[in-house]
Design a protein around this motif. Structure first.
Motif, PDB file in Angstrom:
ATOM      1  N   THR A 149       0.693  -1.418  -0.250  1.00  0.00           N
ATOM      2  CA  THR A 149       0.114  -0.108   0.112  1.00  0.00           C
ATOM      3  C   THR A 149       0.929   1.667  -0.122  1.00  0.00           C
ATOM      4  O   THR A 149       2.113   1.489   0.330  1.00  0.00           O
ATOM      5  CB  THR A 149      -1.068  -0.148   1.554  1.00  0.00           C
ATOM      6  OG1 THR A 149       0.260   0.452   2.328  1.00  0.00           O
ATOM      7  CG2 THR A 149      -1.552  -1.301   1.168  1.00  0.00           C
ATOM      8  N   ALA A 150       0.130   2.233  -0.626  1.00  0.00           N
ATOM      9  CA  ALA A 150       0.820   3.709  -0.443  1.00  0.00           C
ATOM     10  C   ALA A 150       1.515   4.008   1.012  1.00  0.00           C
ATOM     11  O   ALA A 150       2.868   4.455   1.375  1.00  0.00           O
ATOM     12  CB  ALA A 150      -0.138   4.844  -1.089  1.00  0.00           C
ATOM     13  N   ASP A 151       0.888   3.565   1.778  1.00  0.00           N
ATOM     14  CA  ASP A 151       1.004   3.338   3.602  1.00  0.00           C
ATOM     15  C   ASP A 151       2.260   3.171   4.169  1.00  0.00           C
ATOM     16  O   ASP A 151       2.670   3.554   4.852  1.00  0.00           O
ATOM     17  CB  ASP A 151      -0.236   3.905   4.422  1.00  0.00           C
ATOM     18  CG  ASP A 151      -0.919   5.190   4.662  1.00  0.00           C
ATOM     19  OD1 ASP A 151      -0.563   5.936   3.886  1.00  0.00           O
ATOM     20  OD2 ASP A 151      -2.469   4.843   5.021  1.00  0.00           O
ATOM     21  N   GLU A 152       2.347   2.424   3.175  1.00  0.00           N
ATOM     22  CA  GLU A 152       3.789   0.784   3.328  1.00  0.00           C
ATOM     23  C   GLU A 152       4.874   1.388   2.942  1.00  0.00           C
ATOM     24  O   GLU A 152       5.406   0.747   3.890  1.00  0.00           O
ATOM     25  CB  GLU A 152       3.029  -0.335   3.667  1.00  0.00           C
ATOM     26  CG  GLU A 152       4.347  -1.635   3.486  1.00  0.00           C
ATOM     27  CD  GLU A 152       3.919  -3.200   3.280  1.00  0.00           C
ATOM     28  OE1 GLU A 152       4.678  -3.475   2.583  1.00  0.00           O
ATOM     29  OE2 GLU A 152       2.419  -3.347   2.427  1.00  0.00           O
ATOM     30  N   ILE A 192       5.235   4.457   2.057  1.00  0.00           N
ATOM     31  CA  ILE A 192       5.624   5.661   2.150  1.00  0.00           C
ATOM     32  C   ILE A 192       6.350   5.395   4.216  1.00  0.00           C
ATOM     33  O   ILE A 192       6.981   6.323   4.287  1.00  0.00           O
ATOM     34  CB  ILE A 192       4.354   6.694   2.951  1.00  0.00           C
ATOM     35  CG1 ILE A 192       3.986   7.413   1.477  1.00  0.00           C
ATOM     36  CG2 ILE A 192       4.721   7.639   3.569  1.00  0.00           C
ATOM     37  CD1 ILE A 192       2.698   8.034   1.848  1.00  0.00           C
ATOM     38  N   GLY A 193       5.705   4.236   4.785  1.00  0.00           N
ATOM     39  CA  GLY A 193       6.088   3.937   6.352  1.00  0.00           C
ATOM     40  C   GLY A 193       7.484   3.777   6.329  1.00  0.00           C
ATOM     41  O   GLY A 193       8.334   3.773   6.950  1.00  0.00           O
ATOM     42  N   TRP A 194       7.863   2.912   5.287  1.00  0.00           N
ATOM     43  CA  TRP A 194       9.181   1.703   4.732  1.00  0.00           C
ATOM     44  C   TRP A 194      10.359   3.733   4.510  1.00  0.00           C
ATOM     45  O   TRP A 194      11.802   3.234   5.085  1.00  0.00           O
ATOM     46  CB  TRP A 194       8.994   1.446   3.378  1.00  0.00           C
ATOM     47  CG  TRP A 194      10.190   0.717   3.639  1.00  0.00           C
ATOM     48  CD1 TRP A 194      10.809   1.175   1.888  1.00  0.00           C
ATOM     49  CD2 TRP A 194      11.100  -0.969   3.394  1.00  0.00           C
ATOM     50  NE1 TRP A 194      12.719   0.427   1.758  1.00  0.00           N
ATOM     51  CE2 TRP A 194      12.342  -0.133   2.767  1.00  0.00           C
ATOM     52  CE3 TRP A 194      10.546  -1.762   4.589  1.00  0.00           C
ATOM     53  CZ2 TRP A 194      13.162  -2.104   2.847  1.00  0.00           C
ATOM     54  CZ3 TRP A 194      11.688  -2.447   4.342  1.00  0.00           C
ATOM     55  CH2 TRP A 194      12.601  -2.477   3.537  1.00  0.00           C
ATOM     56  N   ARG A 229      10.051   6.122   5.530  1.00  0.00           N
ATOM     57  CA  ARG A 229      10.054   7.520   6.537  1.00  0.00           C
ATOM     58  C   ARG A 229      10.930   6.514   7.680  1.00  0.00           C
ATOM     59  O   ARG A 229      12.317   6.964   8.084  1.00  0.00           O
ATOM     60  CB  ARG A 229       9.102   7.150   7.750  1.00  0.00           C
ATOM     61  CG  ARG A 229       9.022   8.869   8.788  1.00  0.00           C
ATOM     62  CD  ARG A 229       7.365   9.126   8.936  1.00  0.00           C
ATOM     63  NE  ARG A 229       7.030   9.644   8.487  1.00  0.00           N
ATOM     64  CZ  ARG A 229       5.655   9.356   7.873  1.00  0.00           C
ATOM     65  NH1 ARG A 229       5.141   8.537   7.557  1.00  0.00           N
ATOM     66  NH2 ARG A 229       5.650  10.649   6.501  1.00  0.00           N
ATOM     67  N   ASN A 256      12.409  13.159   7.191  1.00  0.00           N
ATOM     68  CA  ASN A 256      11.359  13.412   6.199  1.00  0.00           C
ATOM     69  C   ASN A 256      10.781  13.827   5.981  1.00  0.00           C
ATOM     70  O   ASN A 256      10.219  13.833   4.945  1.00  0.00           O
ATOM     71  CB  ASN A 256      10.844  13.812   7.766  1.00  0.00           C
ATOM     72  CG  ASN A 256      10.961  15.006   8.489  1.00  0.00           C
ATOM     73  OD1 ASN A 256      12.256  15.581   8.409  1.00  0.00           O
ATOM     74  ND2 ASN A 256      10.778  16.367   9.509  1.00  0.00           N
ATOM     75  N   ARG A 271       5.151  12.684   0.232  1.00  0.00           N
ATOM     76  CA  ARG A 271       4.208  12.493   0.645  1.00  0.00           C
ATOM     77  C   ARG A 271       2.802  11.195  -0.247  1.00  0.00           C
ATOM     78  O   ARG A 271       1.993  10.961   0.883  1.00  0.00           O
ATOM     79  CB  ARG A 271       4.223  14.004  -0.054  1.00  0.00           C
ATOM     80  CG  ARG A 271       4.456  14.852   1.119  1.00  0.00           C
ATOM     81  CD  ARG A 271       4.126  15.317   2.448  1.00  0.00           C
ATOM     82  NE  ARG A 271       5.236  16.320   2.846  1.00  0.00           N
ATOM     83  CZ  ARG A 271       4.969  16.801   3.073  1.00  0.00           C
ATOM     84  NH1 ARG A 271       3.331  17.561   2.884  1.00  0.00           N
ATOM     85  NH2 ARG A 271       5.315  17.827   4.402  1.00  0.00           N
ATOM     86  N   GLU A 272       3.203  10.969  -1.090  1.00  0.00           N
ATOM     87  CA  GLU A 272       2.443  10.479  -2.532  1.00  0.00           C
ATOM     88  C   GLU A 272       2.556   9.393  -2.899  1.00  0.00           C
ATOM     89  O   GLU A 272       3.999   9.732  -3.385  1.00  0.00           O
ATOM     90  CB  GLU A 272       1.133  11.701  -3.226  1.00  0.00           C
ATOM     91  CG  GLU A 272       0.494  10.726  -4.115  1.00  0.00           C
ATOM     92  CD  GLU A 272      -0.192  11.608  -5.151  1.00  0.00           C
ATOM     93  OE1 GLU A 272      -0.597  11.524  -6.186  1.00  0.00           O
ATOM     94  OE2 GLU A 272       0.641  13.025  -4.781  1.00  0.00           O
TER      95      GLU A 272
END
Length: 514
Positions: free
Chosen positions: A470-473, A475-477, A479, A484, A489-490
């Motif tokens: 997923t996108a959140d996954e 982005i978390g990876w 981060r 930061n 962001r996307e």
């Protein structure tokens, strides 16, 4: 003429400005004479740890009085300073410490709740950084560090300070570059002071100025155009730990701040702040807003709303920190359109693929030449030769055009680098981090406009067959592995990336894609 080594500059400043405040950091006030003494004490501390001329000392800390002392203390004995971004994660710090082979790391452990030492140890056990002999924590270990230096004779520091030459390497600022592999930009003492002097003269800095330095000391803007520029002019430095709009406006009011440069996002935030009119900002005299595209009305608003007497835009890069600057008394609309002509000592050309000069108003690659262009990349002669040609021209990789007044407008980045809130982001570094995720087959990162930050990152990702993410996954990876401001962001998922006939990803297409 300002001195051409940091030890001589410090001595000259102490003799000239004596009891005038050099740094005001909250309740801490250090005079120019006191700063010289504090720097000698820090130099003795480094010697007690075995730091030799030519060694590298890394500093991983925010803007505070001890940063300036730690930096100048290392340079006092001929060591080179390697600043680390406070937003770095452990892996990023390890890479720079490895490449520089720093022998001492000065750190503000716990800043903004971050355990920097733990991050580093997780990314690099002690045996993986054999050159790093000591970590000095500014909060829990600084007093012991200084106490350890008391065994070192002052005369020893004075001898080493006298041996520093204008050509001694003062600092190595690591920049990620297009390959995602950090390159260390080397500058001599004379160059670092030269950059600072050019900036100070352009800003009209004097003893009467109080300079709030929001730009980080780990960045050339805060370090050279900030702290060192102030030292060349006897200006009082007010380090700003973090950007808090109300806190900054209170500092301007209470300290009578006169000089406040920064990324455009700082000024748009202040201009639009609901409590702005509650603060007296009338002391503000001078500002440079650079490092990103700017709204065409920004400089007018900086004068009309914030009350600056003079505003300017400038262009530079780590390899040549101050290359161009707006002309004095320039129309604010013109300032928004161009970064001005070359500063004294810097030649500017805009050329085509063959190296021939482009006509006025036509785009080409920006080349720079002059005394303050970097010495080269640390232990990387190939990259140095690729960046600086035999005639001394630095090929910046930036696209721009010159107008009829010789003023430069930057129109694009050959290198695809984009700027988030004043910080450079190199897509290759972000793409390398994403590539380590087991589901990512390839990615292309581009900068897209953002009203507050100037630009933010957007990652176009192709997943490996049979995997999901997923996108959140992702982005978390990212981060967990990147500062930061580098984190996209996307995330946009695609089955393939657009390419030209030679297979190169068409990032121009991606910037306009959804």
């Amino acid at each position: 003429m300002t001195s051409t080594t940091m030890p001589a500059l410090l001595e000259q400043a102490a003799a000239t400005h004596g009891q005038h405040p050099a740094i005001v950091d909250g309740p801490t006030i250090i005079t120019y004479a006191g700063l010289r003494d504090a720097v000698v004490a820090a130099a003795r501390g480094y010697r007690a740890l075995g730091v030799e001329p030519g060694d590298r000392v890394a500093i991983w800390a925010p803007n505070r009085v001890e940063y300036v002392i730690a930096l100048l203390g290392a340079q006092q004995i001929g060591a080179s300073v390697v600043p680390l971004n406070t937003r770095y994660r452990g892996h990023e710090a390890r890479v720079v410490l490895e490449r520089s082979r720093a022998v001492v790391l000065v750190v503000a452990n716990g800043f903004l709740g971050t355990d920097y030492v733990a991050l580093l140890r997780e990314a690099a056990p002690a045996d993986e950084l054999p050159h790093l002999r000591e970590i000095v924590d500014l909060d829990s270990g600084w007093a012991d560090f200084l106490a350890g230096g008391e065994q070192v004779p002052v005369a020893e520091v004075e001898r080493l300070a006298a041996e520093v030459t204008p050509d001694t390497v003062a600092d190595i600022l690591f920049t990620s570059g297009t390959t995602g592999v950090p390159k260390g930009v080397m500058s001599s003492h004379a160059q670092t002071i030269g950059v600072a002097e050019v900036w100070a003269e352009g800003a009209g800095l004097s003893e009467a100025d109080r300079y709030a330095i929001v730009n980080p000391f780990f960045h050339s803007f805060g370090y050279k155009a900030g702290a060192i520029a102030s030292l060349t002019a006897g200006t009082t430095i007010h380090p700003v730990l973090t950007f808090d709009p109300e806190g900054l406006m209170r500092l301007i009011q209470d300290a009578g701040i006169t000089v406040l440069p920064g990324a455009p996002t700082i000024f748009t935030t202040l201009i639009n702040h609901p409590r702005r009119t509650e603060f007296d900002l009338s002391s503000l005299r001078f500002s440079i807003a650079g490092a990103a595209t700017v709204p065409e009305t920004l400089f007018e608003q900086m004068q009309d709303v914030l009350g600056f007497d003079e505003v300017a835009q400038a262009y530079g890069l780590t390899e040549c920190v101050v290359a161009t600057r707006s002309r004095a008394n320039e129309d604010p609309r013109h300032i928004a359109e161009t970064t001005g002509p070359g500063v004294p000592g810097i030649e500017v050309r805009v050329v085509d693929e063959t190296g021939a000069d482009r006509p006025v108003g036509e785009d080409g690659e920006v080349w720079l030449r002059g005394a303050n262009v970097m010495l080269g990349y640390f232990e990387d002669p190939e990259a140095t030769a690729a960046a600086i040609d035999p005639d001394g021209w630095l090929h910046t990789g930036d696209v721009g055009r010159l107008d009829e007044h010789g003023c430069l407008k930057i129109t694009d980045r050959i290198k695809d680098m984009f700027i988030v809130g004043g910080f450079n982001v190199y897509p290759a570094e972000v793409e390398n981090a994403l590539a380590a995720h087991p589901a990512v087959m390839e990615s292309a990162v581009v900068g897209v406009p953002d009203e507050r930050m100037g630009s933010v990152g957007r990652a176009h990702v192709v997943l490996r067959p049979g995997t999901t993410a997923t996108a959140d996954e992702l982005i978390g990876w990212a981060r967990e592995r990147l500062a930061n401001f580098k984190v996209p962001r996307e995330v946009v998922f695609a089955t393939e990336l657009p390419r030209n006939a030679s297979g190169k990803v068409l990032k121009t297409d991606l910037r306009t894609a959804g």
